[in-house]
Motif scaffolding. Sequence first.
Motif, PDB file in Angstrom:
ATOM      1  N   ALA A  90       0.846  -1.190   0.000  1.00 18.93           N
ATOM      2  CA  ALA A  90       0.000   0.000   0.000  1.00 18.93           C
ATOM      3  C   ALA A  90       0.882   1.241   0.000  1.00 18.93           C
ATOM      4  N   ALA A  91       0.523   2.231  -0.808  1.00 16.30           N
ATOM      5  CA  ALA A  91       1.188   3.527  -0.769  1.00 16.30           C
ATOM      6  C   ALA A  91       0.593   4.330   0.377  1.00 16.30           C
ATOM      7  N   VAL A  92       1.435   4.997   1.153  1.00 17.37           N
ATOM      8  CA  VAL A  92       0.939   5.695   2.340  1.00 17.37           C
ATOM      9  C   VAL A  92       1.125   7.207   2.272  1.00 17.37           C
ATOM     10  N   THR A  93       1.649   7.727   1.163  1.00 21.72           N
ATOM     11  CA  THR A  93       1.882   9.163   1.057  1.00 21.72           C
ATOM     12  C   THR A  93       1.291   9.707  -0.237  1.00 21.72           C
ATOM     13  N   ASP A  94       1.098  11.026  -0.249  1.00 24.49           N
ATOM     14  CA  ASP A  94       0.682  11.699  -1.475  1.00 24.49           C
ATOM     15  C   ASP A  94       1.779  12.619  -1.989  1.00 24.49           C
ATOM     16  N   THR A  95       2.968  12.547  -1.379  1.00 23.85           N
ATOM     17  CA  THR A  95       4.122  13.298  -1.858  1.00 23.85           C
ATOM     18  C   THR A  95       4.818  12.492  -2.959  1.00 23.85           C
ATOM     19  N   THR A  96       5.773  13.120  -3.641  1.00 27.48           N
ATOM     20  CA  THR A  96       6.370  12.482  -4.822  1.00 27.48           C
ATOM     21  C   THR A  96       7.890  12.390  -4.768  1.00 27.48           C
ATOM     22  N   GLU A  97       8.492  12.826  -3.655  1.00 32.02           N
ATOM     23  CA  GLU A  97       9.947  12.774  -3.533  1.00 32.02           C
ATOM     24  C   GLU A  97      10.339  12.174  -2.193  1.00 32.02           C
ATOM     25  N   ASP A  98       9.751  11.057  -1.845  1.00 29.26           N
ATOM     26  CA  ASP A  98      10.016  10.411  -0.563  1.00 29.26           C
ATOM     27  C   ASP A  98      11.354   9.677  -0.600  1.00 29.26           C
ATOM     28  N   GLU A  99      11.991   9.607   0.549  1.00 28.93           N
ATOM     29  CA  GLU A  99      13.287   8.943   0.670  1.00 28.93           C
ATOM     30  C   GLU A  99      13.454   8.311   2.047  1.00 28.93           C
ATOM     31  N   ASN A 100      14.270   7.275   2.123  1.00 27.88           N
ATOM     32  CA  ASN A 100      14.871   6.764   3.347  1.00 27.88           C
ATOM     33  C   ASN A 100      13.914   6.501   4.503  1.00 27.88           C
ATOM     34  N   PRO A 101      12.968   5.597   4.365  1.00 30.78           N
ATOM     35  CA  PRO A 101      12.097   5.278   5.495  1.00 30.78           C
ATOM     36  C   PRO A 101      12.840   4.538   6.607  1.00 30.78           C
ATOM     37  N   SER A 102      12.376   4.759   7.835  1.00 25.76           N
ATOM     38  CA  SER A 102      12.948   4.088   9.000  1.00 25.76           C
ATOM     39  C   SER A 102      11.843   3.896  10.030  1.00 25.76           C
ATOM     40  N   PHE A 103      11.696   2.680  10.546  1.00 28.81           N
ATOM     41  CA  PHE A 103      10.621   2.372  11.484  1.00 28.81           C
ATOM     42  C   PHE A 103      10.943   2.823  12.898  1.00 28.81           C
ATOM     43  N   ALA A 104       9.898   3.237  13.614  1.00 24.55           N
ATOM     44  CA  ALA A 104      10.002   3.425  15.056  1.00 24.55           C
ATOM     45  C   ALA A 104      10.211   2.068  15.711  1.00 24.55           C
ATOM     46  N   PRO A 105      10.828   2.026  16.895  1.00 24.77           N
ATOM     47  CA  PRO A 105      11.123   0.729  17.511  1.00 24.77           C
ATOM     48  C   PRO A 105       9.897  -0.067  17.942  1.00 24.77           C
ATOM     49  N   ASN A 106       8.702   0.564  18.017  1.00 23.43           N
ATOM     50  CA  ASN A 106       7.494  -0.217  18.310  1.00 23.43           C
ATOM     51  C   ASN A 106       6.745  -0.616  17.046  1.00 23.43           C
ATOM     52  N   SER A 107       7.318  -0.330  15.877  1.00 23.19           N
ATOM     53  CA  SER A 107       6.784  -0.741  14.559  1.00 23.19           C
ATOM     54  C   SER A 107       5.493  -0.028  14.175  1.00 23.19           C
ATOM     55  N   LYS A 108       5.106   1.034  14.884  1.00 19.26           N
ATOM     56  CA  LYS A 108       3.825   1.692  14.638  1.00 19.26           C
ATOM     57  C   LYS A 108       3.944   2.959  13.797  1.00 19.26           C
ATOM     58  N   LEU A 109       5.133   3.528  13.672  1.00 18.47           N
ATOM     59  CA  LEU A 109       5.348   4.755  12.911  1.00 18.47           C
ATOM     60  C   LEU A 109       6.557   4.587  12.001  1.00 18.47           C
ATOM     61  N   ILE A 110       6.595   5.402  10.940  1.00 10.99           N
ATOM     62  CA  ILE A 110       7.728   5.439  10.020  1.00 10.99           C
ATOM     63  C   ILE A 110       8.171   6.897   9.886  1.00 10.99           C
ATOM     64  N   VAL A 111       9.461   7.144   9.952  1.00 13.61           N
ATOM     65  CA  VAL A 111       9.998   8.463   9.631  1.00 13.61           C
ATOM     66  C   VAL A 111      10.645   8.379   8.254  1.00 13.61           C
ATOM     67  N   TYR A 112      10.505   9.450   7.470  1.00 12.90           N
ATOM     68  CA  TYR A 112      11.093   9.474   6.130  1.00 12.90           C
ATOM     69  C   TYR A 112      11.360  10.918   5.740  1.00 12.90           C
ATOM     70  N   ALA A 113      12.184  11.097   4.741  1.00 10.59           N
ATOM     71  CA  ALA A 113      12.483  12.421   4.199  1.00 10.59           C
ATOM     72  C   ALA A 113      11.663  12.629   2.943  1.00 10.59           C
ATOM     73  N   THR A 114      11.256  13.874   2.696  1.00 13.11           N
ATOM     74  CA  THR A 114      10.469  14.173   1.510  1.00 13.11           C
ATOM     75  C   THR A 114      10.524  15.662   1.218  1.00 13.11           C
ATOM     76  N   ARG A 115       9.803  16.069   0.194  1.00 10.68           N
ATOM     77  CA  ARG A 115       9.562  17.490  -0.067  1.00 10.68           C
ATOM     78  C   ARG A 115       8.058  17.708  -0.024  1.00 10.68           C
ATOM     79  N   GLN A 116       7.648  18.727   0.695  1.00 13.79           N
ATOM     80  CA  GLN A 116       6.229  19.042   0.831  1.00 13.79           C
ATOM     81  C   GLN A 116       6.074  20.552   0.764  1.00 13.79           C
ATOM     82  N   GLY A 117       5.224  21.015  -0.153  1.00 17.33           N
ATOM     83  CA  GLY A 117       5.040  22.449  -0.301  1.00 17.33           C
ATOM     84  C   GLY A 117       6.306  23.167  -0.725  1.00 17.33           C
ATOM     85  N   GLY A 118       7.153  22.476  -1.497  1.00 13.07           N
ATOM     86  CA  GLY A 118       8.384  23.087  -1.975  1.00 13.07           C
ATOM     87  C   GLY A 118       9.496  23.115  -0.949  1.00 13.07           C
ATOM     88  N   ARG A 119       9.282  22.488   0.209  1.00 12.99           N
ATOM     89  CA  ARG A 119      10.286  22.496   1.266  1.00 12.99           C
ATOM     90  C   ARG A 119      10.704  21.078   1.615  1.00 12.99           C
TER      91      ARG A 119
END
Length: 433
Positions: free
Chosen positions: A371-400
Amino acid sequence: MKPDSRVCLSPGLRRRGVVAALMATPALPALAQFRVEVSGVGLTQLPIALVPFRGEGASPQKISAIIRADLERSGRFRAVEPGSEAMDETTRPDMGVWRQRSADSLAGGSVTRLPDGRFDVRFRLWDVVRNQDLGGLGYVVPQADLRLAAHKIADYIYEKLTGEKGVFSTRLAYVTKGGSRYTLWVADSDGENAQAALGSPEPIISPTWSPNGTQLAYVSFESRKPVIYVHDVATGKRRLLANFRGSNSAPAWSPDGRSLAVTLSRDGGSQLYLISASGGEPRRLTQSQSIDTEPVFSPDGSTIYFVSDRGGAPQIYRMPASGGSAQRITFSGNYSVSPSISPDGRWMAYISRSGGAFKLQVMELASGNVAAVTDTTEDENPSFAPNSKLIVYATRQGGRDALMTSTLDGKIKARLAGQGGDLREPSWGPFQR
């Protein structure tokens, strides 16, 4: 693709650029400050009232606001406005009032500055529906640890009300580029309280936490080629791990912390090797004629997931951690990179290209459903939280450029909006031991 590092399999002229370098320098001021913006609607959120802590108006940190942001970012909670009700950890609340406000639970507390300059932080949690006292905590901390105290309180609330361990007192590592300066930061899980671990005029890539959370492995280009170091977070000391002929890149810790999987081109093309955490001679794991890179271990250490172009384009494969035949597991899109395996072993997050967009995907490993979980188009480098419930990633949103967290279903996203420049390479640290 070039055979020199894991970035070779990254999208075109991506923001990651080239493999990085970190020069050992004194700690820099914490310039990268963040705020959290939560959007989306969760399906099963628990309504909680967080009353402002008594005395927090005179505190450098608003404890109740930090706790609220933590809980909302988790996707499991919805904050109920507390109104003008005043209470601390000693107050016996009128549960009828809070039921009328549709709160299932309630927390209040106090912040008191002590004569020695430290702060006494206390709180208590109530189950409004059952009219039960769910206990509380107290911390005496220096000013610098006020946010940590708030995160620990949020962890307590999260675990009491969900039965799962909270991750708010864990840490993130990430990289910024500001002007010609690259900095590796270690920050709270909400991106705040960022402290510079290392700075360099050269790029930085691939920071990854050791299983015990005391060390970061990373790749340096200060020798004009990719070299892997291991950095002790508390002392700032580092040691050389891999500096073989050709490139040395993409370090990934084994779950026991005794070894790392790395990508080396010492024998020609980029292949996977296993090397002791103390260094020494690596053992080759793959024997392909293709580029194999971006290894990551399964939580039980039995399997390595990695990226290879052996099928003609970068896709994700898995094989026994000791080496052997590999099985392709990604088939959606013609470009899949940056695998991250959840600590519970159920999920894989990765980046897939579709129609020119690079999007965060989540695969259930048992079924292969994606499943795709974002509506952004320049996502990078996902990493899971240690409880497996969240993901942190880098992206561009609103030009930033931004670091984002997302629930696995994409329902709740929080933007960690940094002021430190181009944000990249997030890595979520483990639970503190």
